[in-house]
Scaffold this motif. Structure first.
Motif, PDB file in Angstrom:
ATOM      1  N   ILE A 150       0.844  -1.201   0.000  1.00 29.31           N
ATOM      2  CA  ILE A 150       0.000   0.000   0.000  1.00 29.31           C
ATOM      3  C   ILE A 150       0.878   1.250   0.000  1.00 29.31           C
ATOM      4  CG2 ILE A 150      -1.766   1.289   1.272  1.00 29.31           C
ATOM      5  CD1 ILE A 150      -2.667  -1.490   2.420  1.00 29.31           C
ATOM      6  N   CYS A 151       1.862   1.275   0.892  1.00 35.50           N
ATOM      7  CA  CYS A 151       2.802   2.401   0.882  1.00 35.50           C
ATOM      8  C   CYS A 151       4.057   2.041   1.659  1.00 35.50           C
ATOM      9  CB  CYS A 151       2.183   3.680   1.422  1.00 35.50           C
ATOM     10  SG  CYS A 151       1.596   3.576   3.098  1.00 35.50           S
ATOM     11  N   GLN A 152       5.106   2.821   1.389  1.00 34.63           N
ATOM     12  CA  GLN A 152       6.399   2.596   2.039  1.00 34.63           C
ATOM     13  C   GLN A 152       7.013   3.942   2.402  1.00 34.63           C
ATOM     14  OE1 GLN A 152       8.267   0.181  -1.179  1.00 34.63           O
ATOM     15  NE2 GLN A 152       8.357  -1.406   0.397  1.00 34.63           N
ATOM     16  N   ALA A 153       7.868   3.925   3.420  1.00 34.22           N
ATOM     17  CA  ALA A 153       8.666   5.110   3.745  1.00 34.22           C
ATOM     18  C   ALA A 153      10.088   4.660   3.989  1.00 34.22           C
ATOM     19  CB  ALA A 153       8.120   5.802   4.988  1.00 34.22           C
ATOM     20  N   SER A 154      11.028   5.434   3.454  1.00 31.51           N
ATOM     21  CA  SER A 154      12.436   5.093   3.685  1.00 31.51           C
ATOM     22  C   SER A 154      13.061   6.095   4.640  1.00 31.51           C
ATOM     23  CB  SER A 154      13.207   5.072   2.365  1.00 31.51           C
ATOM     24  OG  SER A 154      13.367   6.387   1.878  1.00 31.51           O
ATOM     25  N   VAL A 155      14.028   5.613   5.384  1.00 30.34           N
ATOM     26  CA  VAL A 155      14.838   6.494   6.250  1.00 30.34           C
ATOM     27  C   VAL A 155      16.301   6.149   5.977  1.00 30.34           C
ATOM     28  CG1 VAL A 155      13.075   6.622   8.071  1.00 30.34           C
ATOM     29  CG2 VAL A 155      14.857   4.884   8.220  1.00 30.34           C
ATOM     30  N   PRO A 156      17.206   7.111   6.165  1.00 36.12           N
ATOM     31  CA  PRO A 156      18.616   6.798   5.938  1.00 36.12           C
ATOM     32  C   PRO A 156      19.194   5.946   7.061  1.00 36.12           C
ATOM     33  CG  PRO A 156      18.361   9.066   6.695  1.00 36.12           C
ATOM     34  CD  PRO A 156      16.977   8.517   6.518  1.00 36.12           C
ATOM     35  N   VAL A 157      20.157   5.119   6.705  1.00 41.66           N
ATOM     36  CA  VAL A 157      20.949   4.440   7.740  1.00 41.66           C
ATOM     37  C   VAL A 157      22.136   5.354   7.988  1.00 41.66           C
ATOM     38  CG1 VAL A 157      22.313   2.389   8.304  1.00 41.66           C
ATOM     39  CG2 VAL A 157      20.230   2.171   6.910  1.00 41.66           C
ATOM     40  N   ARG A 158      22.386   5.708   9.244  1.00 39.05           N
ATOM     41  CA  ARG A 158      23.457   6.669   9.541  1.00 39.05           C
ATOM     42  C   ARG A 158      24.668   5.983  10.139  1.00 39.05           C
ATOM     43  NH1 ARG A 158      20.982  11.357   8.455  1.00 39.05           N
ATOM     44  NH2 ARG A 158      18.900  11.761   9.283  1.00 39.05           N
ATOM     45  N   GLU A 159      25.802   6.625   9.917  1.00 38.49           N
ATOM     46  CA  GLU A 159      27.059   6.185  10.512  1.00 38.49           C
ATOM     47  C   GLU A 159      26.859   5.994  12.018  1.00 38.49           C
ATOM     48  OE1 GLU A 159      29.744   6.124   8.325  1.00 38.49           O
ATOM     49  OE2 GLU A 159      30.857   5.142   9.964  1.00 38.49           O
TER      50      GLU A 159
END
Ligand code: GRF
Length: 209
Positions: A150-159
């Protein structure tokens, strides 16, 4: 007015996000009940404070998955559900259960499916060295963590991320997309075509946070 029944096993923060968004945006919806598979599920407390029927169907009291799922179906049908929302419900559901609620059963998974189905998604994302991780809301079909997205959200992987910091970042995204997906369902905007979900009228189903 459409009715929602939510299934939880723990904290229930996604359930809370959905209820709070519904209140804030004044959705015409009835939260008919919350069902947990054990009485220690913390989310039951929130339901009670909101006057939402909070029910326990103890999985340990059932000898088989089938008998547990039959008890669940009975309870959900008794409460009356146009939509069944899985929000951190940690039991594998039987094909019979999934068929019974087909097309009105949705789940949130803490990864960008089809990457990292199953458990320990944050650890596995870190191990794999991906640059982006996220969450997916999808209709539930018989395969684990499959089914039309239905939907997705991405977040960054941080150091320097560990599983906890990454999980916390993903959870913020979950709390944004799960209420959106539920609202789209309630508004009758979701059409399943094959393994895809078409949102009508169209708008982005992917969010980069
Ligand atoms: C969430 O990360 C959800 O994606 C996963 O289980 C967790 C449940 O958290 N399926 P909560 O109970 O909604 O706080």
């Amino acid at each position: 007015m459409l009715s929602i029944v939510t299934l939880i096993s723990g904290r229930g923060s996604n359930f809370e996000a959905i209820v709070k968004t519904a209140q804030k945006e004044r959705w015409p919806v009835k939260f008919a009940g919350v069902i947990a598979n054990h009485s220690a599920a913390r989310g039951l407390e929130f339901a009670r404070t909101e006057g939402i029927p909070a029910v326990v169907v103890e999985h340990k009291e059932h000898a088989t998955r089938e008998s547990f799922d039959e008890a669940l179906i009975e309870k959900i049908d008794e409460l009356g559900a146009d939509l069944v929302v899985l929000a951190g419900f940690m039991r594998i559901l039987t094909p019979g259960f999934i068929r019974h609620f087909e097309g009105r059963l949705i789940n949130i998974h803490p990864a960008l499916l089809p990457a990292f189905p199953g458990l320990h998604t944050h650890e596995r994302a870190l191990e794999a060295g991906v640059q982006e991780h996220g969450a997916t809301v999808h209709f539930v079909t018989e395969g684990v963590d499959e089914g039309p997205i239905i939907c997705q959200a991405s977040v960054p992987v941080r150091e320097g991320d560990d599983a906890d910091t990454l999980a916390a970042r993903v959870l913020v995204a979950e709390h944004q997309i799960y209420p959106r997906a539920v609202k789209w369902f309630l508004d009758g905007r979701l059409r399943i075509e094959g393994n895809q979900v078409k949102l009508q009228p169209q708008e982005p189903q992917f969010f980069k946070l």
